[in-house]
Design a protein around this motif. Sequence first.
Motif, short mmCIF file in Angstrom:
data_model
loop_
_atom_site.label_atom_id
_atom_site.label_comp_id
_atom_site.label_asym_id
_atom_site.label_seq_id
_atom_site.Cartn_x
_atom_site.Cartn_y
_atom_site.Cartn_z
N ASP A 199 41.90 29.34 32.12
CA ASP A 199 42.09 27.99 32.69
C ASP A 199 43.34 27.33 32.11
OD1 ASP A 199 39.88 28.02 34.37
OD2 ASP A 199 38.52 27.40 32.76
N LEU A 244 41.91 36.51 35.95
CA LEU A 244 41.00 35.95 36.96
C LEU A 244 40.10 37.04 37.54
CD1 LEU A 244 43.50 33.57 38.84
CD2 LEU A 244 41.53 32.87 37.44
N ARG A 270 36.81 35.92 39.31
CA ARG A 270 37.27 34.71 40.00
C ARG A 270 38.27 35.15 41.08
NH1 ARG A 270 38.58 30.88 34.83
NH2 ARG A 270 39.38 29.47 36.47
N LYS A 272 38.52 34.52 44.30
CA LYS A 272 39.05 33.52 45.20
C LYS A 272 40.32 32.88 44.61
CE LYS A 272 37.70 29.40 47.82
NZ LYS A 272 36.61 28.43 48.09
N GLU A 273 40.26 32.57 43.33
CA GLU A 273 41.42 31.96 42.68
C GLU A 273 42.57 32.97 42.54
OE1 GLU A 273 40.15 29.03 39.32
OE2 GLU A 273 38.52 30.46 39.61
#
Length: 437
Positions: free
Chosen positions: A375, A403, A408, A410-411
């Motif tokens: 993040d 990611l 993750r 989608k990101e």
Amino acid sequence: MVFRALLAAHPSDISALSDLNPTNLHVILSDPDLKPSTCLRFFNLVLKNRSFISFEPHLQSYSNLICRLLKARLFSDAETLLKSVSIDGNPRYPFPAIASVVENYYPEPKIRAKFFNLMLKVYSDSGKFDQVAKVFDYMKKKGIKIDERTCTVHLLALKKSDEVGLALKFLYGMIESGLEISVYSLTVVIDGLCKNGEIKRGRELVEEMVGCGVKANIITYNTLINSCTKRWDFRELELILALMEKEQQEFNIDTYNILIEGFTSYGKVEEAERLVEEMHDKGLKVTTHIYNLLMNAYCKVGSMDTVVVLFDRMIKRSVKSNADTYWALINGFCKVGDLKMALQYVNEMQRKGIELDQVILCRLIDGFCKGGMIDEALELHVEMQNQGFGVDLSSCNRIGEGLCESNRTKEAKLLLSTMVKMGINPAMANFTSSFVQ
């Protein structure tokens, strides 16, 4: 008189030149009542309008005018005229012919010396090194005074042309001729040898020249030292430093800087640090760059405690830190995984008004990704885009991999889309295998 009329003739009215013959041309060029510069203008007029005269100016006419120009200290004009007749003129006369005319018609030793030294320079500047050797040998044989500065210019020309062997041979010729060799001439040859990797030969030459009464100076030694450190030839370096000690030649600030840069590049950090302390003891200025070299060298081996001590020491000694200083700190702490300390120095450099550049930001992103702080890496990536920095492929791949490892997807796809919009070929993204079919 007709000669005065010829000189007064307007360039557009040159028909009077048809009355010129070798005899009256010689009279004009030899007339002591006429300035050499006036004679040169007239002679150039004659050369440009040869179709109006029935003869080719003799070599004696050229030589006579060159000697007059030299006597009047019009060296540039003399050089141009000599070059025209010896290098690129039509006709072009060989050296023996020129030497014979000067020898027979111009017995004044001072002017003859100037003439032949100028000839040596003209040949050297034109790269006619074989002709330089002939002129030099002729001058030695005839006892004509050789100008050491002209010889130095020739040594520079040989070095520039990578003719180090000829330069060394010419230097020995200078010694044999009894010339008083300057340390500058010696340094020119040493520099040429060093650039060819012949450091040992350069050191030996310095030792030889001591016996000839020519003592190397600090510039000579720094030339040798710089070549050693660039090639990490520390064995030869020890011999050179021992020679300096023997000859009682002390280091100057350049010597220290060269040695410190060489030691830090090789990893001899403790030796470099000792030299820095020695500089402080002698009251020599230690620059930010030198401290940055030390800090980066310690960072490479992960000695961050020492880096912090060095940083504190440079601040206490009023050595100003810069962006490269903080790069060393931030990069070092990212490397050892201490992101807290890295961010502490990020905040400190920002408080001092030193802007974060793309290199530091990318290093932080890399550190965040390695530490599992995806993040934070993403947030910094967005901040980079907002500040107008270009997309860094390596950083994007690091974030994308992080990611994907955290599921993750989608990101990660969104990141890939951003990269494509910024002009990056999707095939260059190495994190797409988990979601691209």
